[in-house]
Design an enzyme around this catalytic site. Structure first.
Site, PDB file in Angstrom:
ATOM      1  N   CYS A 104       0.823  -1.213   0.000  1.00  0.00           N
ATOM      2  CA  CYS A 104       0.000   0.000   0.000  1.00  0.00           C
ATOM      3  C   CYS A 104       0.860   1.268   0.000  1.00  0.00           C
ATOM      4  CB  CYS A 104      -0.967  -0.068   1.180  1.00  0.00           C
ATOM      5  SG  CYS A 104      -2.436   0.931   0.946  1.00  0.00           S
TER       6      CYS A 104
ATOM      7  N   ARG B 181     -12.355   6.254  -1.066  1.00  0.00           N
ATOM      8  CA  ARG B 181     -11.340   5.233  -0.799  1.00  0.00           C
ATOM      9  C   ARG B 181     -11.852   3.889  -1.300  1.00  0.00           C
ATOM     10  NH1 ARG B 181      -7.631   7.112   2.758  1.00  0.00           N
ATOM     11  NH2 ARG B 181      -6.736   5.045   3.046  1.00  0.00           N
TER      12      ARG B 181
ATOM     13  N   HIS C  82      -3.320  -5.817   2.532  1.00  0.00           N
ATOM     14  CA  HIS C  82      -3.045  -6.050   3.941  1.00  0.00           C
ATOM     15  C   HIS C  82      -3.631  -7.423   4.233  1.00  0.00           C
ATOM     16  CE1 HIS C  82      -1.906  -1.853   4.384  1.00  0.00           C
ATOM     17  NE2 HIS C  82      -3.027  -1.509   3.778  1.00  0.00           N
TER      18      HIS C  82
END
Ligand code: GLN
Length: 234
Positions: free
Chosen positions: A95, A130, A194
């Site tokens: 990320c 997002r 993640h």
């Protein structure tokens, strides 16, 4: 002979979203199965980073503020990070870390942070939005499916010399448009996963661990040790 893997945890005190440090714990877990030692060192602001001192690196994700702080320090480490990558050593950049290895990252406020151009992707801004949620991809080379969790405002576009880590089956990936997720250059993997990616995807972890070992011990035959490692996925 006891083999070992020396891990550099790049900016591990600042860039560690959703426990990206779990990638190192997972490496330790699989290394233990084959009697390989793992040591890890946080290499942070103003620390000297020397490619020759490490065999594996993790550069986790972070909030925009931390990314801005890290962006100012990265030029000091740029040459050695590029050397590390070009030596075929495995680096997992997640990320924010993935974004900073590329050309630039435009943060949520529109500020353009320079990356180190170790890879040729670049990351633009989404406007007040997002990409958040579970993600599933398929690695086109191996057919393996990887599972993870993404939470990013940046949208990343790949450079010519990179290929994606996988094709998006569920979720958004690099940019929500071209169905790519992550970027591969040599043994460096950039990804939005993640989870952490290594904890949830045992096949991927096994592959990264043996890439580090084969790179470090080129004369050793790893066939038997490979058979001993049983990858787990969640
Ligand atoms: N700050 C970056 C973004 O929002 C990276 C976030 C993260 O590392 N999870 O895109």
């Amino acid at each position: 002979m006891t083999m070992n893997i020396r891990v550099a945890h790049l900016y591990g005190d600042l860039m560690n979203t959703y426990g990206d440090i779990g990638n190192i714990l997972t490496l330790r877990f699989y290394a233990k199965q084959i009697g390989v030692e793992v040591t890890d060192t946080i290499v942070s602001l103003e620390d000297d980073f020397k490619a020759d001192d490490f065999d594996f690196a993790v550069f986790g994700g972070g909030q925009d503020f931390e990314q801005m702080v890290v962006a100012k320090d990265l030029p000091n480490k740029k040459d050695e990070i590029i050397k590390f990558i070009e030596q075929n050593k495995p680096l997992i950049a997640v990320c924010g870390g993935y974004q900073m290895l590329g050309k630039y990252y435009v943060d949520a406020s529109g500020r353009k942070l320079p990356g180190i151009s170790a890879m040729n992707h670049y990351t633009e801004q989404q406007h007040e939005h997002r990409f958040i949620g579970n993600i599933e991809i398929q690695n086109e080379a191996t057919g393996q499916k990887y599972h993870g969790f993404e939470n990013h405002q940046g949208i990343t576009f790949l450079g010519d010399d990179e290929h994606a880590l996988g094709k998006v089956l569920k979720g958004y990936g690099n940019n929500g448009e071209d169905h790519t997720e992550g970027a591969v250059h040599k043994n460096t993997i950039g990804t939005y996963f993640h989870g952490p990616i290594m904890a949830r995807n045992g096949n991927f972890s096994k592959q990264m661990m043996f890439e580090a070992l084969e790179n470090k011990y080129p004369d050793y035959d790893f066939t038997d040790l490979k058979a001993k490692v049983k990858p787990e996925s969640y």
